[in-house]
Design a protein around this motif. Structure first.
Motif, PDB file in Angstrom:
ATOM      1  N   LEU A 289       0.823  -1.202   0.000  1.00 15.76           N
ATOM      2  CA  LEU A 289       0.000   0.000   0.000  1.00 15.76           C
ATOM      3  C   LEU A 289       0.861   1.258   0.000  1.00 15.76           C
ATOM      4  CD1 LEU A 289      -2.888  -0.982   2.450  1.00 15.76           C
ATOM      5  CD2 LEU A 289      -3.013  -0.721  -0.027  1.00 15.76           C
ATOM      6  N   PHE A 292       2.284   1.761  -3.578  1.00 13.54           N
ATOM      7  CA  PHE A 292       1.344   2.337  -4.540  1.00 13.54           C
ATOM      8  C   PHE A 292       0.937   3.752  -4.142  1.00 13.54           C
ATOM      9  CE2 PHE A 292       0.774  -2.216  -5.516  1.00 13.54           C
ATOM     10  CZ  PHE A 292       1.004  -2.152  -6.883  1.00 13.54           C
ATOM     11  N   ASP A 293       0.957   4.060  -2.854  1.00 15.19           N
ATOM     12  CA  ASP A 293       0.756   5.452  -2.427  1.00 15.19           C
ATOM     13  C   ASP A 293       1.854   6.343  -2.996  1.00 15.19           C
ATOM     14  OD1 ASP A 293      -1.630   5.532  -1.054  1.00 15.19           O
ATOM     15  OD2 ASP A 293      -0.743   4.897   0.836  1.00 15.19           O
ATOM     16  N   ARG A 296       1.323   6.931  -6.637  1.00 10.21           N
ATOM     17  CA  ARG A 296       0.275   7.932  -6.881  1.00 10.21           C
ATOM     18  C   ARG A 296       0.813   9.348  -6.658  1.00 10.21           C
ATOM     19  NH1 ARG A 296      -3.079  10.724  -3.729  1.00 10.21           N
ATOM     20  NH2 ARG A 296      -2.236   9.674  -1.900  1.00 10.21           N
ATOM     21  N   TRP A 310     -10.202   4.444  -4.313  1.00 11.99           N
ATOM     22  CA  TRP A 310      -8.903   4.023  -4.848  1.00 11.99           C
ATOM     23  C   TRP A 310      -8.224   3.027  -3.921  1.00 11.99           C
ATOM     24  CZ3 TRP A 310      -3.951   4.767  -2.824  1.00 11.99           C
ATOM     25  CH2 TRP A 310      -2.909   4.422  -3.682  1.00 11.99           C
ATOM     26  N   ARG A 311      -8.349   3.246  -2.613  1.00 14.98           N
ATOM     27  CA  ARG A 311      -7.755   2.301  -1.667  1.00 14.98           C
ATOM     28  C   ARG A 311      -8.400   0.919  -1.805  1.00 14.98           C
ATOM     29  NH1 ARG A 311      -3.181   3.601   1.197  1.00 14.98           N
ATOM     30  NH2 ARG A 311      -3.949   2.474   3.017  1.00 14.98           N
ATOM     31  N   GLU A 313      -9.697  -0.202  -4.562  1.00 19.35           N
ATOM     32  CA  GLU A 313      -9.220  -0.742  -5.836  1.00 19.35           C
ATOM     33  C   GLU A 313      -7.814  -1.335  -5.688  1.00 19.35           C
ATOM     34  OE1 GLU A 313      -9.430   2.332  -8.678  1.00 19.35           O
ATOM     35  OE2 GLU A 313     -11.626   2.457  -8.697  1.00 19.35           O
ATOM     36  N   ILE A 314      -6.971  -0.659  -4.920  1.00 16.97           N
ATOM     37  CA  ILE A 314      -5.608  -1.174  -4.713  1.00 16.97           C
ATOM     38  C   ILE A 314      -5.664  -2.491  -3.953  1.00 16.97           C
ATOM     39  CG2 ILE A 314      -3.427  -0.753  -3.526  1.00 16.97           C
ATOM     40  CD1 ILE A 314      -3.732   0.744  -6.125  1.00 16.97           C
ATOM     41  N   THR A 315      -6.525  -2.563  -2.945  1.00 17.44           N
ATOM     42  CA  THR A 315      -6.663  -3.821  -2.197  1.00 17.44           C
ATOM     43  C   THR A 315      -7.148  -4.943  -3.108  1.00 17.44           C
ATOM     44  OG1 THR A 315      -7.177  -2.557  -0.198  1.00 17.44           O
ATOM     45  CG2 THR A 315      -7.752  -4.900  -0.198  1.00 17.44           C
ATOM     46  N   MET A 317      -6.692  -5.015  -6.325  1.00 16.65           N
ATOM     47  CA  MET A 317      -5.604  -5.287  -7.260  1.00 16.65           C
ATOM     48  C   MET A 317      -4.578  -6.224  -6.626  1.00 16.65           C
ATOM     49  SD  MET A 317      -2.847  -2.647  -8.897  1.00 16.65           S
ATOM     50  CE  MET A 317      -1.997  -2.540  -7.331  1.00 16.65           C
ATOM     51  N   TYR A 326      -4.057 -10.133 -12.411  1.00 16.93           N
ATOM     52  CA  TYR A 326      -4.010  -8.685 -12.631  1.00 16.93           C
ATOM     53  C   TYR A 326      -3.151  -8.371 -13.847  1.00 16.93           C
ATOM     54  CZ  TYR A 326      -3.605  -3.706 -11.844  1.00 16.93           C
ATOM     55  OH  TYR A 326      -3.663  -2.346 -11.992  1.00 16.93           O
ATOM     56  N   TRP A 330      -1.855   1.387 -17.738  1.00 14.43           N
ATOM     57  CA  TRP A 330      -2.011   2.684 -17.089  1.00 14.43           C
ATOM     58  C   TRP A 330      -1.624   3.777 -18.079  1.00 14.43           C
ATOM     59  CZ3 TRP A 330       0.848   1.720 -11.777  1.00 14.43           C
ATOM     60  CH2 TRP A 330       0.086   0.809 -11.020  1.00 14.43           C
TER      61      TRP A 330
END
Length: 497
Positions: A289, A292-293, A296, A310-311, A313-315, A317, A326, A330
């Motif tokens: 996390l 990916f933060d 971003r 978005w959080r 979606e990341i989880t 993903m 996956y 992008w």
């Protein structure tokens, strides 16, 4: 009155004398029991090798006086019964040992305990100890048999640094050791419980052993385990990892591997270039996390419209990547396009592959633009055009062809072959369709072929067959005035056929 006083004095004196007699008798009895009790252990206390204290029976039995006699005096008296009695007081030692006499019938047991420079020695002389001695001897024999059967070398180093006991496996190892001195194979230290030591054999090979050390009084007991195969496996694994690291370093694809705790464990230089994340940050092993933060914040992934969503979606993903499902593209703000794939790895790890496909996307777009341009150009031609591959399958046709023959191979359910097309053509026109099919199916060097056509769609006067790249064939239905005779190229093809 006087007689009563004298009588009282006489009674008091008699009682006093009786008390003195009882006290003396008890003292004498206590002294006698001290001398006569055979079961009381003899004890000695040495301070830095000098006798500091001894029990009364010990002093009388061995004629030793505190402050006068030393360790060697007691050892001289006991070594005939206890041959394993230490030669020195072994100052600065900690622990205890029990020494059995050399004779099985001897009921004595010698116990030594150390603390810093003090050493307590206790000698128990009890007939009842014979039963204990029998059990101790049986236990010692069993222990000795187990030690002899061990496939691992085991040995004991005495206070002087010499090997005072060893098992057959140690002797076997000693026979093939090239550098043993005074029967000592390994140079060990009591500061380390387990140490890995290389050993050079007489044939020049190097073997590796893990030596375990345990201190027992003034001696140390050691056991060696052969880990040569393990050492070679570790070296091979290390070389393999180094090879992988060099390979990963040259990959243009960014690699990020997260362990089962979802912390970054491996990354390559391409990941730094693609994500603009500093190596110092990546070396701190961020979580998924956090990683990916950071992407971003660096604008190296699409900007989410809603952070909470978005959080989630990341989880999702991360969960999809753990299942190997996956695979996304992008599109970044600067126009670049990344493809990101998530793949599961052994032991619960997850790998992400990030690749810059901007050039590929640009080429694809340019290719599509060129195809659309050429299609528009060919659709503007009045002549009907159709292209057949080397296998005789229609691959392209223009708008004029669709209008003239009412056939569009691009929208057909199955491949349209040259024979399928000829069946449509011969319903509306007359021509040498067999020769046309033969020309299209012929591979190798060919020349252009011109054929007349009759009763065809309005304005058609002839058919041109022209070889193009990849052994494909362009069939052109010309609307210009037909020539009265077949050009020589037809006769050449017929002759070649």
């Amino acid at each position: 009155m006087l007689d009563f006083v004298e009588f009282s004095v006489m009674i008091g004196a008699s009682v006093f004398c009786a008390l003195i007699v009882v006290y003396v008798i008890r003292r004498i009895s206590a002294r006698s029991s001290a001398f006569d009790a055979p079961d009381e252990p003899m004890s000695f206390l040495f301070d830095d090798g000098v006798l500091h204290h001894a029990s009364l029976n010990a002093q009388q039995t061995f004629a030793l006086l505190p402050g006068t006699h030393v360790w060697a005096d007691l050892r001289e008296s006991l070594v005939s019964r206890f041959s394993q009695f230490p030669e020195t007081a072994a100052c600065d030692s900690i622990g205890s040992i029990t020494i059995l006499p050399d004779s099985k019938e001897d009921p004595g047991i010698l116990t030594l305990r150390w603390r810093d420079c003090l050493c307590w020695i206790e000698l128990t002389e009890q007939a009842t100890q014979l039963l204990t001695r029998d059990g101790a001897y049986r236990h010692a024999k069993t222990t000795e048999a187990i030690a002899d059967a061990l496939p691992y070398p085991a040995w004991e180093i005495g206070p002087t640094g010499q090997v005072c006991w060893r098992n057959p496996a140690y002797d076997a190892l000693l026979s093939r050791c090239a550098d043993a001195q005074n029967d000592v194979i390994f140079k060990t230290s009591t500061e380390q419980d387990v140490v890995r030591i290389p050993l050079k054999s007489v044939d020049g090979d190097v073997e590796w052993f893990e030596v375990c050390t345990r201190r027992s009084g003034t001696s140390t007991v050691h056991i060696a385990i052969d880990v040569t195969a393990l050492k070679h496996a570790e070296d091979a694994q290390r070389k393999f990892v180094q090879t992988l690291a060099k390979t990963f370093a040259q990959l243009p694809i960014g690699l990020a591997i997260f362990d089962r705790k979802r912390q970054l464990s491996i990354f390559n230089p391409a990941l730094v270039d693609l994500t603009d994340l500093q190596p110092e940050y990546l070396s701190r092993r961020p979580t998924m996390l956090s990683f990916f933060d950071a992407l971003r914040e660096a604008r190296r992934m699409p900007e989410p419209k809603n952070y909470n969503a978005w959080r989630q979606e990341i989880t999702a993903m991360i969960a999809a990547a753990s299942d190997g499902q996956y695979n996304e593209s992008w599109t970044l703000e600067d126009g670049r396009t990344y493809t990101v794939q998530g793949r599961p790895h052994p032991d619960g790890a997850t790998a992400f592959l990030i690749e810059d496909i901007s050039a590929e996307i640009s080429r694809t777009r340019n290719y599509r633009s060129e195809v659309e341009l050429y299609e528009g150009l060919l659709n503007s031609v009045d002549d009907a055009l159709v292209v057949f591959s080397s296998g005789g399958v229609a691959t392209f046709s223009n708008a004029a062809y669709h209008r003239a023959w009412g056939q569009n191979p691009e929208y057909a359910f199955a491949d349209v072959t040259v024979f399928d097309a000829i069946r449509v053509w011969q319903e509306k026109a007359d021509a040498d369709w067999g020769l046309i099919a033969q020309f299209i199916k012929t591979l190798g060097s060919r020349q252009e072929l011109f054929l007349p056509i009759s009763h065809g769609p309005s304005g058609m006067s002839r058919i041109e067959l022209k070889p193009i790249g990849s052994e494909a064939t362009l069939v052109r239905f010309c609307t210009t005035a037909a020539e009265t005779e077949i050009p020589p190229k037809r006769r050449d093809f017929q002759a070649a056929g």
